[in-house]
Scaffold this motif. Structure first.
Motif, PDB file in Angstrom:
ATOM      1  N   PHE A 245      -1.207  -8.480 -14.845  1.00  0.00           N
ATOM      2  CA  PHE A 245      -1.238  -8.585 -13.650  1.00  0.00           C
ATOM      3  C   PHE A 245      -2.360  -7.756 -13.198  1.00  0.00           C
ATOM      4  CE2 PHE A 245       0.010  -6.542  -9.301  1.00  0.00           C
ATOM      5  CZ  PHE A 245      -0.159  -7.592  -8.497  1.00  0.00           C
ATOM      6  N   ILE A 246      -2.497  -6.589 -13.419  1.00  0.00           N
ATOM      7  CA  ILE A 246      -3.887  -5.622 -12.853  1.00  0.00           C
ATOM      8  C   ILE A 246      -4.985  -6.207 -13.320  1.00  0.00           C
ATOM      9  CG2 ILE A 246      -4.572  -3.387 -13.282  1.00  0.00           C
ATOM     10  CD1 ILE A 246      -2.432  -3.393 -11.188  1.00  0.00           C
ATOM     11  N   HIS A 247      -5.063  -6.669 -14.597  1.00  0.00           N
ATOM     12  CA  HIS A 247      -6.391  -7.170 -15.154  1.00  0.00           C
ATOM     13  C   HIS A 247      -6.908  -8.377 -14.534  1.00  0.00           C
ATOM     14  CE1 HIS A 247      -9.142  -8.470 -18.364  1.00  0.00           C
ATOM     15  NE2 HIS A 247      -8.808  -9.644 -18.062  1.00  0.00           N
ATOM     16  N   ARG A 248      -5.986  -9.101 -14.137  1.00  0.00           N
ATOM     17  CA  ARG A 248      -6.275 -10.706 -13.280  1.00  0.00           C
ATOM     18  C   ARG A 248      -6.719 -10.014 -11.803  1.00  0.00           C
ATOM     19  NH1 ARG A 248      -3.353 -13.668 -10.258  1.00  0.00           N
ATOM     20  NH2 ARG A 248      -1.428 -12.675 -10.815  1.00  0.00           N
ATOM     21  N   LEU A 249      -5.854  -9.192 -11.220  1.00  0.00           N
ATOM     22  CA  LEU A 249      -6.427  -9.136  -9.803  1.00  0.00           C
ATOM     23  C   LEU A 249      -7.681  -8.196  -9.779  1.00  0.00           C
ATOM     24  CD1 LEU A 249      -4.773  -9.674  -7.341  1.00  0.00           C
ATOM     25  CD2 LEU A 249      -3.400 -10.054  -9.300  1.00  0.00           C
ATOM     26  N   ARG A 250      -8.100  -7.466 -10.600  1.00  0.00           N
ATOM     27  CA  ARG A 250      -9.219  -6.737 -10.691  1.00  0.00           C
ATOM     28  C   ARG A 250     -10.664  -7.599 -10.702  1.00  0.00           C
ATOM     29  NH1 ARG A 250      -9.055  -0.898 -13.958  1.00  0.00           N
ATOM     30  NH2 ARG A 250     -10.889  -0.963 -12.757  1.00  0.00           N
ATOM     31  N   GLU A 251     -10.111  -8.736 -11.588  1.00  0.00           N
ATOM     32  CA  GLU A 251     -11.317  -9.840 -11.630  1.00  0.00           C
ATOM     33  C   GLU A 251     -11.796 -10.527 -10.517  1.00  0.00           C
ATOM     34  OE1 GLU A 251      -9.093 -12.113 -14.904  1.00  0.00           O
ATOM     35  OE2 GLU A 251     -11.172 -11.859 -15.883  1.00  0.00           O
ATOM     36  N   TRP A 257      -9.130  -1.578  -3.988  1.00  0.00           N
ATOM     37  CA  TRP A 257      -7.779  -0.848  -4.198  1.00  0.00           C
ATOM     38  C   TRP A 257      -7.291  -0.651  -2.627  1.00  0.00           C
ATOM     39  CZ3 TRP A 257      -5.414  -1.837  -8.368  1.00  0.00           C
ATOM     40  CH2 TRP A 257      -5.941  -1.807  -9.357  1.00  0.00           C
ATOM     41  N   ASP A 258      -8.423  -0.314  -1.644  1.00  0.00           N
ATOM     42  CA  ASP A 258      -7.589  -0.148  -0.122  1.00  0.00           C
ATOM     43  C   ASP A 258      -7.235  -1.266   0.598  1.00  0.00           C
ATOM     44  OD1 ASP A 258     -10.206  -1.105   0.368  1.00  0.00           O
ATOM     45  OD2 ASP A 258     -10.944   0.431   1.525  1.00  0.00           O
ATOM     46  N   HIS A 259      -6.750  -2.233  -0.038  1.00  0.00           N
ATOM     47  CA  HIS A 259      -6.309  -3.535   0.540  1.00  0.00           C
ATOM     48  C   HIS A 259      -4.862  -3.979  -0.069  1.00  0.00           C
ATOM     49  CE1 HIS A 259     -10.395  -4.031   1.829  1.00  0.00           C
ATOM     50  NE2 HIS A 259     -10.172  -5.020   2.589  1.00  0.00           N
ATOM     51  N   GLY A 271      19.789   7.684   0.939  1.00  0.00           N
ATOM     52  CA  GLY A 271      18.500   8.137   1.642  1.00  0.00           C
ATOM     53  C   GLY A 271      17.597   7.689   0.775  1.00  0.00           C
ATOM     54  N   ALA A 272      17.669   7.354  -0.641  1.00  0.00           N
ATOM     55  CA  ALA A 272      16.473   6.909  -1.555  1.00  0.00           C
ATOM     56  C   ALA A 272      15.369   6.165  -0.871  1.00  0.00           C
ATOM     57  CB  ALA A 272      16.860   6.931  -2.785  1.00  0.00           C
ATOM     58  N   VAL A 273      14.227   6.336  -0.933  1.00  0.00           N
ATOM     59  CA  VAL A 273      13.366   5.207  -0.310  1.00  0.00           C
ATOM     60  C   VAL A 273      12.950   4.320  -1.622  1.00  0.00           C
ATOM     61  CG1 VAL A 273      10.904   5.012   0.451  1.00  0.00           C
ATOM     62  CG2 VAL A 273      12.315   6.937   1.160  1.00  0.00           C
ATOM     63  N   GLU A 274      13.085   3.208  -1.326  1.00  0.00           N
ATOM     64  CA  GLU A 274      12.938   1.959  -2.310  1.00  0.00           C
ATOM     65  C   GLU A 274      11.662   1.078  -1.774  1.00  0.00           C
ATOM     66  OE1 GLU A 274      14.132   1.870  -5.312  1.00  0.00           O
ATOM     67  OE2 GLU A 274      15.452   3.674  -5.084  1.00  0.00           O
ATOM     68  N   PRO A 275      10.949   0.512  -2.432  1.00  0.00           N
ATOM     69  CA  PRO A 275       9.881  -0.541  -2.134  1.00  0.00           C
ATOM     70  C   PRO A 275      10.539  -1.648  -1.823  1.00  0.00           C
ATOM     71  CG  PRO A 275       9.293   0.668  -4.382  1.00  0.00           C
ATOM     72  CD  PRO A 275      10.504   0.988  -3.887  1.00  0.00           C
ATOM     73  N   ALA A 276      10.261  -2.588  -0.823  1.00  0.00           N
ATOM     74  CA  ALA A 276      11.083  -3.732  -0.246  1.00  0.00           C
ATOM     75  C   ALA A 276       9.940  -4.892  -0.023  1.00  0.00           C
ATOM     76  CB  ALA A 276      11.689  -3.517   1.090  1.00  0.00           C
ATOM     77  N   GLY A 277       8.775  -4.352  -0.235  1.00  0.00           N
ATOM     78  CA  GLY A 277       7.744  -5.420   0.090  1.00  0.00           C
ATOM     79  C   GLY A 277       6.205  -4.964  -0.319  1.00  0.00           C
ATOM     80  N   ALA A 278       5.470  -6.129  -0.535  1.00  0.00           N
ATOM     81  CA  ALA A 278       4.179  -5.717  -1.074  1.00  0.00           C
ATOM     82  C   ALA A 278       3.150  -6.663  -0.559  1.00  0.00           C
ATOM     83  CB  ALA A 278       4.064  -5.399  -2.651  1.00  0.00           C
ATOM     84  N   LEU A 279       1.863  -6.304  -0.171  1.00  0.00           N
ATOM     85  CA  LEU A 279       0.912  -7.272   0.076  1.00  0.00           C
ATOM     86  C   LEU A 279      -0.457  -6.785  -0.445  1.00  0.00           C
ATOM     87  CD1 LEU A 279      -0.137  -8.479   3.769  1.00  0.00           C
ATOM     88  CD2 LEU A 279      -1.638  -8.051   2.017  1.00  0.00           C
ATOM     89  N   VAL A 280      -0.885  -7.762  -1.315  1.00  0.00           N
ATOM     90  CA  VAL A 280      -2.131  -7.482  -1.742  1.00  0.00           C
ATOM     91  C   VAL A 280      -3.336  -8.272  -1.458  1.00  0.00           C
ATOM     92  CG1 VAL A 280      -3.553  -7.702  -4.101  1.00  0.00           C
ATOM     93  CG2 VAL A 280      -1.159  -7.226  -4.266  1.00  0.00           C
ATOM     94  N   GLY A 281      -4.244  -7.392  -0.776  1.00  0.00           N
ATOM     95  CA  GLY A 281      -5.329  -8.340   0.123  1.00  0.00           C
ATOM     96  C   GLY A 281      -6.618  -8.181  -0.732  1.00  0.00           C
ATOM     97  N   SER A 282      -7.677  -8.770  -0.222  1.00  0.00           N
ATOM     98  CA  SER A 282      -9.045  -9.041  -0.720  1.00  0.00           C
ATOM     99  C   SER A 282      -9.969  -9.126   0.314  1.00  0.00           C
ATOM    100  CB  SER A 282      -9.164  -9.523  -1.766  1.00  0.00           C
ATOM    101  OG  SER A 282      -8.995 -11.100  -1.562  1.00  0.00           O
ATOM    102  N   VAL A 283     -11.445  -9.045   0.081  1.00  0.00           N
ATOM    103  CA  VAL A 283     -12.300  -9.395   0.964  1.00  0.00           C
ATOM    104  C   VAL A 283     -13.090 -10.694   0.654  1.00  0.00           C
ATOM    105  CG1 VAL A 283     -14.712  -8.680   1.789  1.00  0.00           C
ATOM    106  CG2 VAL A 283     -13.092  -6.953   0.951  1.00  0.00           C
ATOM    107  N   SER A 284     -13.143 -11.457   1.790  1.00  0.00           N
ATOM    108  CA  SER A 284     -13.659 -12.687   1.653  1.00  0.00           C
ATOM    109  C   SER A 284     -15.071 -12.707   2.296  1.00  0.00           C
ATOM    110  CB  SER A 284     -12.904 -13.940   2.462  1.00  0.00           C
ATOM    111  OG  SER A 284     -11.518 -14.261   1.906  1.00  0.00           O
ATOM    112  N   GLU A 285     -15.908 -12.418   1.461  1.00  0.00           N
ATOM    113  CA  GLU A 285     -17.424 -12.288   1.723  1.00  0.00           C
ATOM    114  C   GLU A 285     -18.186 -13.650   2.382  1.00  0.00           C
ATOM    115  OE1 GLU A 285     -19.334 -10.386  -1.476  1.00  0.00           O
ATOM    116  OE2 GLU A 285     -18.439  -8.419  -1.044  1.00  0.00           O
TER     117      GLU A 285
END
Length: 366
Positions: A245-251, A257-259, A271-285
């Protein structure tokens, strides 16, 4: 894990018959991804393919290098067909995307006459079939899927795919939404904000939020786990390791990373904090105007649906794009999904700019 050697046949001669049936003087070979002229010619072919299929071209050499660079070849293999003058007239690329799923790029020069173009197309499909058997065998599978895409209006590509035994299995809306400068205030701070018990934040960076350091691995794993869980029941979903996953997205040429954002909720009982959603963005130049942002992945775990997680993440990337001076945010939507997933996008201002299709063929490995 990323294999040390890819699972494909690297020599086209091992994947094709001695005489592939091309005209005299035409040759099949692996392209040199380090040769600038070859990369530029492949980009020219790709742009011509896009113009014929959707009316305009958006790709460049960066998109080609994803396929043919030394790093790209860890999970890919390529072949080209050259005419007697040495000009590349057809290009095929296969990607070991995930277990049981092999992606195929299939491009033939629009300037080649129909009979020769048909033969070039057939050579690419024969080569891809052999590569499917190779990668399927290396993964210990009985059947290997070939997954390739086509523009909805590209009738030539459709005819070739159908003749080669592919079946159209899905339609995708490629959507875009304009962004106005004032929308930078759409959320309090795209780096971190909260609404109704849900925290939306960028993945943490080593050295602090203002650092250019690598992201925290625990956050990256949380993004991966959320997306794997959110897409379990989605069309053609295939499990992918964290390393893959990481290898492919970095290609991705637009990777930043700041997206990458996480949405977290607190468990009411503990009260424990749990991940519920995620968004991976990128730049369209863009070479002619402002850049845009792109939603590569948006996933919400079933346990958190109905809490505004998806809309919050979308508002975050819109505000982030506006703050960077960008004029649009793009994304892809499954037009055939029975869930009506497009509703949230149309309600928030997205519209379809063009349509693509997925075509599949299952290849017996043994």
């Amino acid at each position: 894990m990323i294999p040390e050697d890819n699972r494909f046949e690297s020599d086209p001669a091992d994947a094709l018959p001695e005489d592939p049936g091309l005209p005299r003087g035409w040759v099949v070979e692996a392209p040199d991804g380090a040769d600038a002229a070859t990369v530029e010619r492949l980009a020219e072919l790709l742009r011509g393919h896009e113009r014929a299929g959707r009316g305009w071209a958006g790709s460049g050499t960066d998109e080609v290098l994803v396929e043919v660079s030394e790093r790209g070849l860890l999970m890919r293999e390529n072949v080209v067909v050259r005419d007697p003058d040495g000009v590349v007239r057809a290009w095929g690329s296969v990607h070991d995307r995930a277990e049981g799923r092999m992606l195929l790029v299939h491009i033939v020069d629009r300037a080649v006459d129909d009979a020769v173009a048909d033969r070039c197309s057939a050579v690419l499909f024969e080569w891809a079939e052999a590569q499917a058997r190779a990668v399927g065998a290396a993964r210990g599978l009985e059947v290997q899927q070939i997954d390739t895409g086509a523009f909805a209006d590209d009738e030539r590509q459709h005819a070739w795919l159908a003749a080669a035994g592919f079946e159209k299995v899905r339609t995708w809306w490629q959507m875009s939404r304009s962004v106005e400068p004032a929308e930078a205030e759409l959320v309090p701070d795209p780096a971190r904000w909260e609404r109704k018990g849900v925290v939306f934040r960028l993945v943490e960076r080593q050295g602090g939020p203002d650092s250019d350091g690598m992201p925290d691995e625990a956050d990256l794993r949380a993004v991966h786990e959320v997306l794997e869980g959110a897409f379990t029941d989605h069309f053609n979903s295939a499990g992918e390791t964290f390393q893959e996953f990481i290898h492919r997205l970095r290609e991705d040429p637009g990777h930043r990373w700041d997206h990458w954002w996480l949405a977290e909720v607190a468990d009411e009982a503990t009260g424990a904090v749990e991940p519920a959603g995620a968004l991976v963005g990128s730049v369209s130049e863009s070479a002619t105007g402002p850049d845009g942002s792109y939603v590569a992945y948006l996933g919400v775990l079933e346990s958190a649906r109905g809490r505004g997680v998806a809309s919050g993440l979308l508002r975050t990337i819109i505000a982030d794009a506006a703050s960077r001076g960008r004029d649009r945010v793009g994304l892809e939507v499954d037009a055939d999904s029975p869930t009506g997933a497009d509703g949230i996008y149309t309600a928030m201002g997205w519209g379809t700019t063009y349509v693509t299709e997925s075509w599949h063929r299952d290849v017996p490995v043994t």
